[in-house]
Write an enzyme that holds these catalytic residues in place. Structure first.
Site, PDB file in Angstrom:
ATOM      1  N   LYS A  12      -0.745   5.066   4.610  1.00 30.92           N
ATOM      2  CA  LYS A  12      -1.539   3.919   5.367  1.00 30.92           C
ATOM      3  C   LYS A  12      -1.141   3.922   6.638  1.00 30.92           C
ATOM      4  O   LYS A  12      -0.045   3.465   6.995  1.00 30.92           O
ATOM      5  CB  LYS A  12      -1.608   2.661   4.564  1.00 30.92           C
ATOM      6  CG  LYS A  12      -2.847   1.610   4.977  1.00 30.92           C
ATOM      7  CD  LYS A  12      -2.970   0.743   4.330  1.00 30.92           C
ATOM      8  CE  LYS A  12      -3.982  -0.476   4.889  1.00 30.92           C
ATOM      9  NZ  LYS A  12      -5.372   0.182   5.144  1.00 30.92           N
TER      10      LYS A  12
ATOM     11  N   HIS B 240       0.743  -1.269  -0.097  1.00 29.79           N
ATOM     12  CA  HIS B 240       0.230   0.158  -0.164  1.00 29.79           C
ATOM     13  C   HIS B 240       0.804   1.180   0.003  1.00 29.79           C
ATOM     14  O   HIS B 240       2.032   1.109   0.230  1.00 29.79           O
ATOM     15  CB  HIS B 240      -0.951   0.073   1.158  1.00 29.79           C
ATOM     16  CG  HIS B 240      -2.095  -0.967   1.147  1.00 29.79           C
ATOM     17  ND1 HIS B 240      -2.084  -2.163   1.400  1.00 29.79           N
ATOM     18  CD2 HIS B 240      -3.350  -0.554   0.820  1.00 29.79           C
ATOM     19  CE1 HIS B 240      -3.388  -2.470   1.121  1.00 29.79           C
ATOM     20  NE2 HIS B 240      -4.159  -1.594   0.789  1.00 29.79           N
TER      21      HIS B 240
HETATM   22  N1  LIG Z   1     -12.971  -0.897   2.991  1.00 30.90           N
HETATM   23  C1  LIG Z   1     -12.311  -0.071   1.635  1.00 30.90           C
HETATM   24  O1  LIG Z   1     -12.604  -0.750   0.601  1.00 30.90           O
HETATM   25  C2  LIG Z   1     -10.996   0.640   2.057  1.00 30.90           C
HETATM   26  C3  LIG Z   1     -10.482   1.270   0.950  1.00 30.90           C
HETATM   27  C4  LIG Z   1      -9.596   2.285   0.991  1.00 30.90           C
HETATM   28  C5  LIG Z   1      -9.291   2.600   2.434  1.00 30.90           C
HETATM   29  N2  LIG Z   1      -9.831   2.001   3.515  1.00 30.90           N
HETATM   30  C6  LIG Z   1      -9.699   2.501   4.749  1.00 30.90           C
HETATM   31  O2  LIG Z   1     -10.438   3.573   5.050  1.00 30.90           O
HETATM   32  C7  LIG Z   1      -9.925   4.493   5.964  1.00 30.90           C
HETATM   33  C8  LIG Z   1      -9.628   5.815   5.564  1.00 30.90           C
HETATM   34  O3  LIG Z   1      -8.575   5.609   4.136  1.00 30.90           O
HETATM   35  P1  LIG Z   1      -8.263   7.034   3.491  1.00 30.90           P
HETATM   36  O4  LIG Z   1      -7.275   6.398   2.138  1.00 30.90           O
HETATM   37  O5  LIG Z   1      -9.295   7.896   3.027  1.00 30.90           O
HETATM   38  O6  LIG Z   1      -7.596   7.907   4.589  1.00 30.90           O
HETATM   39  P2  LIG Z   1      -6.970   9.548   4.689  1.00 30.90           P
HETATM   40  O7  LIG Z   1      -5.918   9.505   5.616  1.00 30.90           O
HETATM   41  O8  LIG Z   1      -6.728  10.066   3.259  1.00 30.90           O
HETATM   42  O9  LIG Z   1      -8.567  10.056   5.307  1.00 30.90           O
HETATM   43  C9  LIG Z   1      -8.959   9.902   6.620  1.00 30.90           C
HETATM   44  C10 LIG Z   1      -9.395  11.132   6.958  1.00 30.90           C
HETATM   45  O10 LIG Z   1     -10.284  11.109   8.333  1.00 30.90           O
HETATM   46  C11 LIG Z   1     -10.166  12.288   8.906  1.00 30.90           C
HETATM   47  N3  LIG Z   1     -10.461  12.117  10.287  1.00 30.90           N
HETATM   48  C12 LIG Z   1      -9.695  12.061  11.531  1.00 30.90           C
HETATM   49  N4  LIG Z   1     -10.549  12.084  12.602  1.00 30.90           N
HETATM   50  C13 LIG Z   1     -11.873  12.188  12.078  1.00 30.90           C
HETATM   51  C14 LIG Z   1     -12.989  12.021  12.955  1.00 30.90           C
HETATM   52  N5  LIG Z   1     -12.923  11.878  14.162  1.00 30.90           N
HETATM   53  N6  LIG Z   1     -14.324  12.008  12.118  1.00 30.90           N
HETATM   54  C15 LIG Z   1     -13.998  12.015  10.835  1.00 30.90           C
HETATM   55  N7  LIG Z   1     -12.901  12.217  10.044  1.00 30.90           N
HETATM   56  C16 LIG Z   1     -11.856  12.235  10.679  1.00 30.90           C
HETATM   57  C17 LIG Z   1      -8.804  12.689   8.675  1.00 30.90           C
HETATM   58  O11 LIG Z   1      -8.530  14.292   8.754  1.00 30.90           O
HETATM   59  C18 LIG Z   1      -8.471  12.387   7.130  1.00 30.90           C
HETATM   60  O12 LIG Z   1      -8.620  13.190   6.387  1.00 30.90           O
HETATM   61  C19 LIG Z   1      -8.456   3.650   6.419  1.00 30.90           C
HETATM   62  O13 LIG Z   1      -8.722   2.930   7.638  1.00 30.90           O
HETATM   63  C20 LIG Z   1      -8.192   2.694   5.269  1.00 30.90           C
HETATM   64  O14 LIG Z   1      -7.537   1.736   5.428  1.00 30.90           O
HETATM   65  C21 LIG Z   1     -10.870   0.924   3.299  1.00 30.90           C
END
Ligand SMILES: NC(=O)c1ccc[n+]([C@@H]2O[C@H](COP(=O)([O-])OP(=O)(O)OC[C@H]3O[C@@H](n4cnc5c(N)ncnc54)[C@H](O)[C@@H]3O)[C@@H](O)[C@H]2O)c1
Length: 240
Positions: A136, A132
């Site tokens: 991440k 990844h």
């Molecule tokens: N299930 C899937 O298919 C899938 C796919 C991609 C990523 N993910 C997961 O999704 C999550 C997010 O991934 P991403 O790539 O968007 O990460 P990212 O870091 O780009 O975004 C996460 C966001 O959450 C925000 N945040 C922090 N505290 C928060 C709160 N209390 N409430 C709301 N938002 C808050 C952060 O400021 C950040 O902008 C990770 O855990 C990743 O592993 C899952």
């Protein structure tokens, strides 16, 4: 459909782009958790892609507001049972997936079948690799953990997975399954299941080309969850 986006990072933005293009409305975008119950209640459904440390509180807030929630965030699943009880006892709606892409759900199905077959051939040693992007937060990925659990369900020669960060380390006994994680720039998500023998290697690889598959799967789950209560996952959405 009116959507609340809880988490407006890479995934929140990718979901917004697709949602708007198919005529949905985004009524709340929160990137720090500072929204009110009234803000949440404007939505038909919430989509939660935040951080491992903030997912559970966001889910509980949605349950309290009686807004069904679709959760993509990974690395909070040690609390799944408690959260699931909270959802059910408060008449909430929860949809979870460690990976929303159809391709990965098919990859899991293929992994399950291959594991069943290869279990009978002692010369093949299975292992899992995931790669990844460097931002991440969790390792191994939620997808790699689900892949490991899928393999272990069908593979009696192994009984637990162990994590080897940056591929460093090896299994300490033959019942362990190695899950290696690697971090490289700009990789949306690559997962490999390998069955290795002295003579050859059989590999099953899923390579995400972008975040589009995760985002459109999460949107499909959100459409499915409108006005629903209960706890759901991808097996309720896909025929795989
Ligand atoms: N299930 C899937 O298919 C899938 C796919 C991609 C990523 N993910 C997961 O999704 C999550 C997010 O991934 P991403 O790539 O968007 O990460 P990212 O870091 O780009 O975004 C996460 C966001 O959450 C925000 N945040 C922090 N505290 C928060 C709160 N209390 N409430 C709301 N938002 C808050 C952060 O400021 C950040 O902008 C990770 O855990 C990743 O592993 C899952």
């Amino acid at each position: 459909m009116k959507i609340a986006l809880l988490g407006y990072g890479k995934m929140g933005k990718a979901i917004e782009q697709i949602a708007l293009s198919v005529g949905h409305t985004v009524v709340l975008k929160s990137d720090d958790g500072t929204y009110t119950q009234d803000d949440l209640k404007k939505a038909d459904v919430a989509i939660e892609f935040s951080t491992p440390a903030t997912a559970v509180i966001n889910i509980k807030n949605c349950v309290d507001a009686q807004v069904p929630v679709v959760v993509g965030t990974t690395a909070w699943y040690d609390q799944f049972e408690e959260v699931s009880d909270y959802v059910q006892s408060n008449n909430g709606g929860l949809f979870t997936a460690t990976n929303f892409s159809i391709g990965v759900n098919l990859f899991w199905k293929i992994t399950s079948e291959a594991s069943k077959l290869l279990n009978a051939y002692d010369e093949y040693e299975p292992s899992i690799d995931e790669i990844h992007h460097t931002q991440k937060l969790d390792a191994p990925s939620g997808t790699a953990i689900t892949t490991a659990e899928t393999l272990l369900n069908q593979f009696s020669r192994k009984n637990k997975w162990v994590h080897h960060e940056n591929g460093i380390g090896s299994i300490s006994n033959e019942l362990e399954l190695s899950v290696r994680s690697f971090r490289e720039e700009n990789v949306p998500g690559t997962h490999k299941v390998k069955f290795d023998s002295e003579i050859d290697t059989i590999e099953i690889t899923h390579t995400a080309h972008s975040r589009k598959g995760f985002a459109s799967g999460a949107l499909k789950a959100a459409e499915f969850m409108v006005q629903k209560t209960g706890v759901y996952n991808m097996t309720n959405l896909l025929n795989v």
